[in-house]
Design a protein around this motif. Sequence first.
Motif, PDB file in Angstrom:
ATOM      1  N   VAL A 299       0.847  -1.208   0.000  1.00 20.51           N
ATOM      2  CA  VAL A 299       0.000   0.000   0.000  1.00 20.51           C
ATOM      3  C   VAL A 299       0.879   1.253   0.000  1.00 20.51           C
ATOM      4  N   TYR A 300       1.880   1.277   0.889  1.00 20.17           N
ATOM      5  CA  TYR A 300       2.735   2.463   1.004  1.00 20.17           C
ATOM      6  C   TYR A 300       3.650   2.598  -0.216  1.00 20.17           C
ATOM      7  N   ASP A 301       4.143   1.458  -0.742  1.00 20.63           N
ATOM      8  CA  ASP A 301       4.980   1.525  -1.938  1.00 20.63           C
ATOM      9  C   ASP A 301       4.205   2.103  -3.119  1.00 20.63           C
ATOM     10  N   GLY A 302       2.908   1.776  -3.172  1.00 26.44           N
ATOM     11  CA  GLY A 302       2.045   2.339  -4.225  1.00 26.44           C
ATOM     12  C   GLY A 302       1.959   3.857  -4.110  1.00 26.44           C
ATOM     13  N   LEU A 303       1.851   4.353  -2.870  1.00 26.36           N
ATOM     14  CA  LEU A 303       1.774   5.811  -2.644  1.00 26.36           C
ATOM     15  C   LEU A 303       3.107   6.473  -3.009  1.00 26.36           C
ATOM     16  N   ILE A 304       4.224   5.787  -2.688  1.00 24.87           N
ATOM     17  CA  ILE A 304       5.547   6.335  -3.028  1.00 24.87           C
ATOM     18  C   ILE A 304       5.677   6.423  -4.552  1.00 24.87           C
TER      19      ILE A 304
END
Length: 482
Positions: free
Chosen positions: A345-350
Amino acid sequence: MGAAPQALAVNTALHGAILVVTIDNPPVNALGQVVRQGLVTAMQQAETDAAVRAVLLVGAGKAFIAGADIREFGKPPVPPSLPEACAAIENCSKPVVAAIHGAALGGGLEVAMSAHYRLALPAASLGLPEVLLGLLPGSGGTQRAPRLMGIKPATELMLGGKPMNAKAALKAGLVDRLAEGTDAVAAGLAYANELLAQNAPVRRTRDIVIADPAAALAELEVLKAETAKKSRGLFSPLKIIECVQAAVQKPFDEALAFERAQFIECVASPQRAGLVHAFFAEREVAKVPEAKLAAPRAFSTIAIIGGGTMGAGITVSALDAGFSVTMIERDAESIARGRKNVEKVYDGLIAKGRMTAEAKAAIMARYTSSTSYDDIAQVDLVIEAVFEDLEVKKAVFRELDRVCKPGAVLATNTSYLDIEAIADATQRPQDVIGLHFFSPANIMKLLEIVVPSKVSADVVATAFELAKKMKKVPVRAGVCDG
């Protein structure tokens, strides 16, 4: 002894040469018919009374005017309309000052933009949130905001629906001056007297000429393309842009009539009815009987049992709300998979440029995982998100009953299993509640709070508090199929 005089929704009082017009329609000074009529009457009084040299508009209580009275939508209109009230203010031959000390939203900001001068106090909040209800500003907002702020900033304010604070409003040109303190009348009188001393002219927003119409229309075309992509299927955002295009291309009165026609189309649209229903429903569902009976328990640490799609989504929601989270899975392989689901999820936002690697690292520092229930002995709240099988869930709750400290809230994310049976697997059914998230849990707003018969009131209050911290819309449900 006669009857006590009825309190007026709009009061007037002469302070020297200034007529102070106070909107007093608690709780938020909504623009119901009595307020609109009161404003028109007050402007007539200002016009005809030779002692009046300027007018000051203020709101009583916490707000300036927090918007139209949305309970009137969909009912036959009762005159005067808000555009008529705004015209009465703008057409006044004496300077009109609006002093904004709280919310000036929707129709409230349209009233303020019809005044000739605007003053904001520190707590002021100015916005045109109509788009959130499937509407557009229908009383000159799409015509006056672009004249004061410029085409692009005004259109973005209306498309976003979020309010701006006093400083941002000054920078944007929406207000002329900031004042300190909380007393709108005193600040407004000082400003109005200063304007009179300078012989300041009546300054009608409608008369401001929009600079460089060709560039303005080009900006609107870009916004139109972006909006069409972003708000697929929504009716009112593109209508807002059409109204601003009319502000650039047509004379004021013609563009105002166009805006009104688009507004009426939006009011008639089923989307507006659905969004207004949702607006009231969200306020209704947040009212819980238990909240009156008990305060929520304190909680800062959360355990999630299960690291699948649902467990990971709930984990992200909890981490985003600032909690420390421990995830429990059955073996090292499942632990690795659970962590990967969260990080994805966070890698997608990055990747989208919406988060930095440092911010991700700071969030993941609050995340731990374990295969041992003993590691969650001290957590304040547990959410179980394992396979939908009653026997599996009962086994989990027997483990939680064994290890968790007294007073820990034990929640199950089951969508349809009998929570009473799950609670009865423990020695503490008063601590067991249903928290049914919807997939993907970190995105979906709805959170069903399922209230079994033996749960204590403070646990229900805690569940609603968790929903608030996670920015979810909580809906109280009973134990039943689906």
